[in-house]
Design a protein around this motif. Structure first.
Motif, PDB file in Angstrom:
ATOM      1  N   GLY A   7       0.834  -1.197   0.000  1.00  0.00           N
ATOM      2  CA  GLY A   7       0.000   0.000   0.000  1.00  0.00           C
ATOM      3  C   GLY A   7       0.870   1.248   0.000  1.00  0.00           C
ATOM      4  N   LYS A   8       0.227   2.381  -0.018  1.00  0.00           N
ATOM      5  CA  LYS A   8       0.990   3.636  -0.097  1.00  0.00           C
ATOM      6  C   LYS A   8       0.291   4.747   0.691  1.00  0.00           C
ATOM      7  CE  LYS A   8      -1.917   6.272  -2.158  1.00  0.00           C
ATOM      8  NZ  LYS A   8      -3.042   6.122  -2.889  1.00  0.00           N
ATOM      9  N   ALA A   9       1.066   5.789   0.938  1.00  0.00           N
ATOM     10  CA  ALA A   9       0.484   7.016   1.478  1.00  0.00           C
ATOM     11  C   ALA A   9       1.031   8.151   0.625  1.00  0.00           C
ATOM     12  CB  ALA A   9       0.902   7.196   2.930  1.00  0.00           C
ATOM     13  N   ILE A  10       0.157   9.071   0.262  1.00  0.00           N
ATOM     14  CA  ILE A  10       0.638  10.235  -0.486  1.00  0.00           C
ATOM     15  C   ILE A  10       0.910  11.356   0.514  1.00  0.00           C
ATOM     16  CG2 ILE A  10       0.081  11.963  -2.256  1.00  0.00           C
ATOM     17  CD1 ILE A  10      -1.466   9.897  -3.773  1.00  0.00           C
ATOM     18  N   LEU A  11       2.162  11.784   0.548  1.00  0.00           N
ATOM     19  CA  LEU A  11       2.528  12.882   1.453  1.00  0.00           C
ATOM     20  C   LEU A  11       2.215  14.228   0.808  1.00  0.00           C
ATOM     21  CD1 LEU A  11       4.390  10.408   2.471  1.00  0.00           C
ATOM     22  CD2 LEU A  11       5.738  12.176   3.556  1.00  0.00           C
ATOM     23  N   GLY A  13       0.517  15.952  -2.997  1.00  0.00           N
ATOM     24  CA  GLY A  13       0.168  16.034  -4.412  1.00  0.00           C
ATOM     25  C   GLY A  13      -0.989  15.256  -4.966  1.00  0.00           C
ATOM     26  N   GLU A  14      -1.817  14.562  -4.131  1.00  0.00           N
ATOM     27  CA  GLU A  14      -2.970  13.910  -4.732  1.00  0.00           C
ATOM     28  C   GLU A  14      -3.771  14.943  -5.509  1.00  0.00           C
ATOM     29  OE1 GLU A  14      -2.259  14.764  -1.407  1.00  0.00           O
ATOM     30  OE2 GLU A  14      -2.973  12.799  -0.728  1.00  0.00           O
ATOM     31  N   HIS A  15      -4.381  14.518  -6.543  1.00  0.00           N
ATOM     32  CA  HIS A  15      -5.140  15.336  -7.508  1.00  0.00           C
ATOM     33  C   HIS A  15      -4.226  16.235  -8.345  1.00  0.00           C
ATOM     34  CE1 HIS A  15      -9.132  13.961  -6.491  1.00  0.00           C
ATOM     35  NE2 HIS A  15      -8.826  14.073  -5.203  1.00  0.00           N
ATOM     36  N   PHE A  16      -3.272  16.905  -7.730  1.00  0.00           N
ATOM     37  CA  PHE A  16      -2.388  17.766  -8.521  1.00  0.00           C
ATOM     38  C   PHE A  16      -1.584  16.929  -9.520  1.00  0.00           C
ATOM     39  CE2 PHE A  16      -3.233  19.946  -4.498  1.00  0.00           C
ATOM     40  CZ  PHE A  16      -3.787  21.113  -4.999  1.00  0.00           C
ATOM     41  N   VAL A  17      -1.248  15.686  -9.128  1.00  0.00           N
ATOM     42  CA  VAL A  17      -0.471  14.813 -10.028  1.00  0.00           C
ATOM     43  C   VAL A  17      -1.235  14.467 -11.305  1.00  0.00           C
ATOM     44  CG1 VAL A  17       1.123  13.717  -8.383  1.00  0.00           C
ATOM     45  CG2 VAL A  17      -1.179  12.789  -8.647  1.00  0.00           C
ATOM     46  N   VAL A  18      -2.553  14.475 -11.199  1.00  0.00           N
ATOM     47  CA  VAL A  18      -3.380  14.178 -12.381  1.00  0.00           C
ATOM     48  C   VAL A  18      -3.127  15.223 -13.474  1.00  0.00           C
ATOM     49  CG1 VAL A  18      -5.788  14.005 -13.188  1.00  0.00           C
ATOM     50  CG2 VAL A  18      -5.139  12.994 -10.983  1.00  0.00           C
ATOM     51  N   TYR A  19      -2.782  16.452 -13.046  1.00  0.00           N
ATOM     52  CA  TYR A  19      -2.549  17.555 -13.985  1.00  0.00           C
ATOM     53  C   TYR A  19      -1.058  17.770 -14.295  1.00  0.00           C
ATOM     54  CZ  TYR A  19      -7.404  18.193 -13.063  1.00  0.00           C
ATOM     55  OH  TYR A  19      -8.748  17.951 -12.961  1.00  0.00           O
ATOM     56  N   SER A 138      -9.338   7.511 -15.018  1.00  0.00           N
ATOM     57  CA  SER A 138      -8.198   8.292 -15.541  1.00  0.00           C
ATOM     58  C   SER A 138      -7.179   8.604 -14.444  1.00  0.00           C
ATOM     59  CB  SER A 138      -8.696   9.582 -16.187  1.00  0.00           C
ATOM     60  OG  SER A 138      -9.481  10.300 -15.254  1.00  0.00           O
ATOM     61  N   PRO A 139      -6.536   7.557 -13.909  1.00  0.00           N
ATOM     62  CA  PRO A 139      -5.569   7.773 -12.821  1.00  0.00           C
ATOM     63  C   PRO A 139      -4.260   8.374 -13.348  1.00  0.00           C
ATOM     64  CG  PRO A 139      -5.536   5.482 -13.496  1.00  0.00           C
ATOM     65  CD  PRO A 139      -6.605   6.146 -14.320  1.00  0.00           C
ATOM     66  N   SER A 140      -3.466   8.926 -12.429  1.00  0.00           N
ATOM     67  CA  SER A 140      -2.187   9.526 -12.854  1.00  0.00           C
ATOM     68  C   SER A 140      -1.096   8.476 -13.031  1.00  0.00           C
ATOM     69  CB  SER A 140      -1.726  10.526 -11.791  1.00  0.00           C
ATOM     70  OG  SER A 140      -1.428   9.837 -10.584  1.00  0.00           O
ATOM     71  N   GLY A 141      -1.232   7.365 -12.311  1.00  0.00           N
ATOM     72  CA  GLY A 141      -0.176   6.343 -12.335  1.00  0.00           C
ATOM     73  C   GLY A 141       0.678   6.349 -11.075  1.00  0.00           C
ATOM     74  N   ILE A 142       0.393   7.256 -10.150  1.00  0.00           N
ATOM     75  CA  ILE A 142       1.231   7.343  -8.942  1.00  0.00           C
ATOM     76  C   ILE A 142       1.076   6.098  -8.061  1.00  0.00           C
ATOM     77  CG2 ILE A 142      -0.453   8.663  -7.527  1.00  0.00           C
ATOM     78  CD1 ILE A 142       1.969  10.284  -6.440  1.00  0.00           C
ATOM     79  N   ASP A 143      -0.148   5.586  -7.937  1.00  0.00           N
ATOM     80  CA  ASP A 143      -0.380   4.469  -7.012  1.00  0.00           C
ATOM     81  C   ASP A 143       0.298   3.185  -7.477  1.00  0.00           C
ATOM     82  OD1 ASP A 143      -1.922   6.317  -5.760  1.00  0.00           O
ATOM     83  OD2 ASP A 143      -3.748   5.113  -5.672  1.00  0.00           O
ATOM     84  N   ASN A 144       0.132   2.842  -8.772  1.00  0.00           N
ATOM     85  CA  ASN A 144       0.767   1.617  -9.259  1.00  0.00           C
ATOM     86  C   ASN A 144       2.289   1.735  -9.212  1.00  0.00           C
ATOM     87  OD1 ASN A 144      -0.584   3.274 -11.567  1.00  0.00           O
ATOM     88  ND2 ASN A 144       1.281   2.491 -12.493  1.00  0.00           N
ATOM     89  N   THR A 268      -5.164  11.799   2.531  1.00  0.00           N
ATOM     90  CA  THR A 268      -4.211  11.120   1.654  1.00  0.00           C
ATOM     91  C   THR A 268      -5.006  10.295   0.655  1.00  0.00           C
ATOM     92  OG1 THR A 268      -2.208   9.740   1.562  1.00  0.00           O
ATOM     93  CG2 THR A 268      -3.823   9.139   3.242  1.00  0.00           C
ATOM     94  N   GLY A 269      -4.694  10.442  -0.626  1.00  0.00           N
ATOM     95  CA  GLY A 269      -5.504   9.778  -1.653  1.00  0.00           C
ATOM     96  C   GLY A 269      -6.556  10.731  -2.186  1.00  0.00           C
ATOM     97  N   ALA A 270      -7.659  10.185  -2.639  1.00  0.00           N
ATOM     98  CA  ALA A 270      -8.653  11.026  -3.339  1.00  0.00           C
ATOM     99  C   ALA A 270      -9.451  11.955  -2.425  1.00  0.00           C
ATOM    100  CB  ALA A 270      -9.591  10.131  -4.130  1.00  0.00           C
ATOM    101  N   GLY A 271      -9.557  11.624  -1.142  1.00  0.00           N
ATOM    102  CA  GLY A 271     -10.219  12.530  -0.200  1.00  0.00           C
ATOM    103  C   GLY A 271     -11.704  12.287  -0.020  1.00  0.00           C
TER     104      GLY A 271
END
Ligand code: MEV
Length: 309
Positions: A7-11, A13-19, A138-144, A268-271
Motif C-alpha cells: 500500500g501507499k500514502a501520499i505525502l 500532491g494527490e489530484h495535482f499529479v493528475v494535472y 483516468s488515474p495519474s499512475g502514482i499508485d501503481n 491522503t488519496g482522493a479525499g
C-alpha cells in the motif's frame, strides 16, 4: 505461490499529479497478498485478514474485480483459467491506501512466479496501470508506481513519467486514520476537473502555489527535516480544501492529530472519505496521535512510510 503488493500514502500532491504536477508518495508495510490455488474452477476468493470476513469490494467493485482478471490474463497472455486466487489484505479498503494498485501488483507477482512469466517490475507497473484504469478511469499512475517500486518516490506524470527515489535515512513513522467512509477516486477526479473548469482563475492560483510547495517539500523530505515537511503537509491540506476534496470527518481527524502533536496532517488519496495521514516521526508521538484518533472512534494504522519491498 504468493505475491505481495504494498500500500501507499501520499505525502504531497494527490489530484495535482493528475494535472502533471509532481507528487511525493511512499510505500507502507500494509499490503495485499495473492495466493495461487491449483486445479479448482471458479473465480477469486477474497478474504480479509483484519476482520476475518470476506473482503467486501461492494457489488460495483466485485464486477470490476472480474474485469481486472480479464485485463491481467490478456496482458500476460495466460491461457490457463482453471485456477483460483486467494486475496488477503490488512489494508483499509475505504480509499487512500492504494488498495487497488496493491491488488494488481499482488496478483501479477503471484502469477509471474506461478507461470514463470519472467516479467520485470517495469512491466508489472505498466499492467497495474491498466488495472488502475479499470477502477479509477483516468488515474495519474502514482499508485501503481509506488506499489511496484516502493520507497519514497517523487512522481510526475508525463509523456514518459518521472520517477525518482528520494533518499531518506530510514522510513518515517506515520499514522493513517480511516474515516470509515468509502470514496470513489474516479468520481472525485471528475469532480475536481469540473470545479477547475468552472473556476479557472482560482485553480491557476492554487496550482501555482502547489507547484512551489512541491519543490520545497522535496528538499525537506530529502533532508529528513520532518518539522518542515509537516508544516508543508498542512499547507498542502489547505490547497486540497480549496479544490473541494476535504470533508468534516477528515477535518476532525486532522484537528485531533495536530492537537496531539502531529507535525503535519492531511487527507491522503482522493479525499472526502478514505484516509488521512498524520506525520509522527517519534514512536511516542505516533502512539499518542493514534490513541487520540481511536478514542474519537476512528480506526488507525501505525506504519512507516518509505519502506523498500
Ligand atoms: C489517488 O491515490 C490519488 C489521485 O491523485 C488519483 C491519481 O493520481 O490517480 C486522487
Amino acid at each position: 505461490m504468493a505475491g505481495i503488493g504494498y500500500g501507499k500514502a501520499i505525502l504531497f500532491g494527490e489530484h495535482f499529479v493528475v494535472y502533471g504536477m509532481p507528487g511525493i508518495a511512499a510505500s507502507i508495510e500494509l499490503n495485499t497478498t495473492c495466493t495461487y490455488e491449483e486445479k479448482v474452477s471458479g473465480g477469486i476468493t477474497a478474504n480479509d485478514l483484519v476482520t476475518g470476513e470476506t473482503i467486501n469490494y461492494g457489488e460495483d467493485k466485485a464486477k470490476k474485480l472480474d474485469q481486472v482478471i480479464q485485463v491481467i490474463l490478456r496482458e500476460t497472455g495466460i491461457k490457463e483459467k482453471n485456477f483460483r486466487l486467494k486475496l488477503e489484505t490488512n489494508m483499509s479498503l475505504m480509499g487512500g491506501m492504494g488498495s487497488s494498485a496493491a491488488l494488481g501488483v499482488s496478483i501479477l507477482r503471484c502469477l509471474n512466479k506461478e507461470f514463470s512469466l519472467g516479467i520485470d517490475d517495469k512491466r508489472i507497473n505498466e499492467i497495474t496501470f491498466e488495472v488502475e484504469k479499470v477502477f479509477h478511469s483516468s488515474p495519474s499512475g502514482i499508485d501503481n508506481t509506488v506499489s511496484t517500486f516502493g520507497g519514497m518516490l517523487w512522481f510526475k506524470k508525463g509523456q514518459k513519467n518521472t520517477v525518482e527515489q528520494l533518499g531518506i535515512p530510514e522510513p518515517v513513522r506515520i499514522v493513517l486514520i480511516d474515516t470509515g467512509t468509502i470514496n470513489d477516486t474516479a468520481e472525485l477526479i471528475a469532480k475536481v476537473r469540473k470545479q477547475k473548469e468552472e473556476n479557472q482563475k482560482e485553480f491557476e492560483k492554487i496550482f501555482a502555489s502547489y507547484s512551489e510547495l512541491a519543490l520545497k517539500a522535496r528538499k525537506e523530505v530529502e533532508n529528513a527535516r520532518w518539522e518542515k515537511v509537516g508544516s508543508l503537509m498542512n499547507k498542502n491540506q489547505e490547497l486540497l480544501r480549496r479544490i473541494g476534496v476535504s470533508s468534516s470527518q477528515l477535518e476532525k481527524i486532522i484537528e485531533a492529530s495536530l492537537e496531539s502533536g502531529a507535525l503535519g496532517a492531511k487527507l491522503t488519496g482522493a479525499g472526502v472519505g478514505g484516509n488521512a495521514i498524520a506525520l509522527t516521526p517519534e514512536k511516542e508521538l505516533q502512539e499518542k496521535v493514534s490513541k487520540k484518533c481511536s478514542a474519537l472512534g476512528f480506526k488507525t494504522f501505525k506504519v512507516t512510510a518509505g519502506i523498500k519491498p
